[in-house]
Design an enzyme around this catalytic site. Structure first.
Site, PDB file in Angstrom:
ATOM      1  N   LYS A   1       0.706  -1.509   0.016  1.00  0.00           N
ATOM      2  CA  LYS A   1       0.185  -0.235  -0.163  1.00  0.00           C
ATOM      3  C   LYS A   1       0.722   1.174   0.313  1.00  0.00           C
ATOM      4  O   LYS A   1       0.335   2.286  -0.795  1.00  0.00           O
ATOM      5  CB  LYS A   1      -0.696  -0.118   1.800  1.00  0.00           C
ATOM      6  CG  LYS A   1      -1.752  -1.522   1.554  1.00  0.00           C
ATOM      7  CD  LYS A   1      -3.045  -1.123   1.987  1.00  0.00           C
ATOM      8  CE  LYS A   1      -4.009  -2.343   1.998  1.00  0.00           C
ATOM      9  NZ  LYS A   1      -4.755  -2.549   3.577  1.00  0.00           N
TER      10      LYS A   1
ATOM     11  N   GLN B   1      -4.651  -1.616   9.078  1.00  0.00           N
ATOM     12  CA  GLN B   1      -4.658  -2.456   9.406  1.00  0.00           C
ATOM     13  C   GLN B   1      -5.022  -4.022   9.667  1.00  0.00           C
ATOM     14  O   GLN B   1      -4.753  -3.757  11.666  1.00  0.00           O
ATOM     15  CB  GLN B   1      -2.949  -2.813   8.819  1.00  0.00           C
ATOM     16  CG  GLN B   1      -3.322  -4.374   7.984  1.00  0.00           C
ATOM     17  CD  GLN B   1      -3.338  -4.117   6.720  1.00  0.00           C
ATOM     18  OE1 GLN B   1      -3.880  -3.522   6.367  1.00  0.00           O
ATOM     19  NE2 GLN B   1      -4.154  -5.274   5.774  1.00  0.00           N
TER      20      GLN B   1
ATOM     21  N   ASP C   1     -10.868   3.493   4.025  1.00  0.00           N
ATOM     22  CA  ASP C   1     -11.848   1.941   4.154  1.00  0.00           C
ATOM     23  C   ASP C   1     -12.384   1.942   3.517  1.00  0.00           C
ATOM     24  O   ASP C   1     -13.007   0.320   3.100  1.00  0.00           O
ATOM     25  CB  ASP C   1     -10.491   1.131   5.135  1.00  0.00           C
ATOM     26  CG  ASP C   1      -9.542  -0.080   4.785  1.00  0.00           C
ATOM     27  OD1 ASP C   1      -9.021  -0.067   3.883  1.00  0.00           O
ATOM     28  OD2 ASP C   1      -8.837   0.016   6.123  1.00  0.00           O
TER      29      ASP C   1
HETATM   30  N1  GUN Z   1      -6.700  -6.481   6.757  1.00  0.00           N
HETATM   31  C1  GUN Z   1      -7.309  -7.536   5.147  1.00  0.00           C
HETATM   32  N2  GUN Z   1      -8.133  -6.343   4.626  1.00  0.00           N
HETATM   33  C2  GUN Z   1      -7.452  -5.164   4.727  1.00  0.00           C
HETATM   34  C3  GUN Z   1      -8.111  -4.249   4.237  1.00  0.00           C
HETATM   35  O1  GUN Z   1      -8.678  -3.904   3.138  1.00  0.00           O
HETATM   36  N3  GUN Z   1      -7.879  -3.220   5.053  1.00  0.00           N
HETATM   37  C4  GUN Z   1      -7.714  -2.985   6.466  1.00  0.00           C
HETATM   38  N4  GUN Z   1      -7.620  -2.017   7.422  1.00  0.00           N
HETATM   39  N5  GUN Z   1      -6.871  -3.822   6.884  1.00  0.00           N
HETATM   40  C5  GUN Z   1      -7.216  -5.387   5.985  1.00  0.00           C
END
Ligand code: GUN
Length: 287
Positions: free
Chosen positions: A53, A97, A120
């Site tokens: 990311k 995350q 998100d």
């Molecule tokens: N863990 C797995 N997928 C995601 C996501 O799209 N966003 C976040 N914040 N955590 C995750």
């Protein structure tokens, strides 16, 4: 019939070029878009995801702030840090995350993120906005799946879409987005007694379970569009999705590969949401 591939890498490249142009335009006006990514603990998969990311941000000209915190971080300390980032004008998107260590309430954490920075799309305000068709951030994975359908000229209106999985992150918002696009939507899950009876009727199938071979060739209507959100390992340790790709590609009309399908699109839509947040903030600052 062999299905055509929906190439998430090529589509991401196109969309990220647009993100980069918008980021450059904002930066030229003194509003460089910024994303804060918070990682708590040392889950190996999460480390890979956040690294990807952050790298994607840098490549598209977004500022990114990666904060790694020890697994012992208290919930109160995390909430306090989010409050600071909510007030930081250089940060337009905040991503914590998941999963979080067991002593931290993920729901409380998500609800502390300002909805204006909820890139998100997990905040209850964002979920509610999606439910009632109001503007707000859409969760990145289902948003990316919708872009993939659009890219092949598949309009969900009047089609039967079957979503396998009911998570808050993928299944539920996916179903809402398809419904908003006027599909007839069925949500199947672990308690659905005869999954194949539903998937065989589907023009669009989205598999988002996190288990291999949930969808096999005999479960698919010829010509259907199959979107595979799964991210699993096969016996040889190779990355694979929820769909038996080799079998299903001989029946489906379109299919997303794993890797190279939905995965890159999730990160791309995070960039799109962050740019959108920054543009809204810049418009607010100007007005
Ligand atoms: N863990 C797995 N997928 C995601 C996501 O799209 N966003 C976040 N914040 N955590 C995750």
């Amino acid at each position: 019939m062999t299905a055509q591939l929906i190439d998430g890498i090529a589509l991401s490249r196109q969309l990220r070029a647009d993100v980069a142009a918008r980021a450059a335009a904002l930066a030229a006006r003194g509003h460089k878009p910024g994303l804060a990514v918070l990682l708590v603990g040392d889950d190996p998969a999460s480390q890979v995801y956040v690294r990807n990311k952050v790298r994607a941000c840098e490549e598209s000209g977004l500022h990114s702030l990666l904060e790694r915190h020890p697994a012992t971080l208290t919930e109160a300390a995390l909430l306090a840090r989010i409050e600071q980032l909510n007030a930081d004008p250089a940060i337009h998107g905040i991503l914590v995350q998941l999963p979080l260590p067991a002593h931290i309430d993920a729901h409380k954490v998500i609800e502390t993120i300002s909805p204006a920075k909820d890139v998100d799309g997990f905040h209850v305000a964002s979920a509610g906005a999606l439910m009632v068709g109001q503007p707000g951030f859409r969760p990145c994975t289902p948003y990316g799946c919708m872009k993939m359908l659009e890219s092949i000229g598949c309009d969900p209106r009047g089609k039967h879409a079957v979503v396998i999985g009911r998570s808050n992150i993928v299944g539920k918002p996916m179903a809402m987005l398809l419904l908003q696009a006027s599909a007839t939507v069925t949500i199947c899950h672990s308690a659905t007694p005869d999954l194949a009876a539903f998937t065989r009727q589907a023009d669009i199938v989205v598999a988002a379970v996190g288990k291999r071979n949930v969808l096999t060739a005999e479960m698919v209507k010829p010509g259907a569009v199959v979107i595979d959100v799964g991210m699993n390992r096969d016996d040889a340790g190779k990355l694979c999705g929820d769909v038996d790709f080799t079998g299903v590609r001989e029946v489906a009309g379109w299919i997303t590969p794993v890797p190279g399908g939905v995965g890159p699109m999730t990160i791309t839509m995070l960039l799109v949401n962050t740019i959108e947040a920054a543009e809204r903030a810049a418009a607010g600052a100007a007005g």
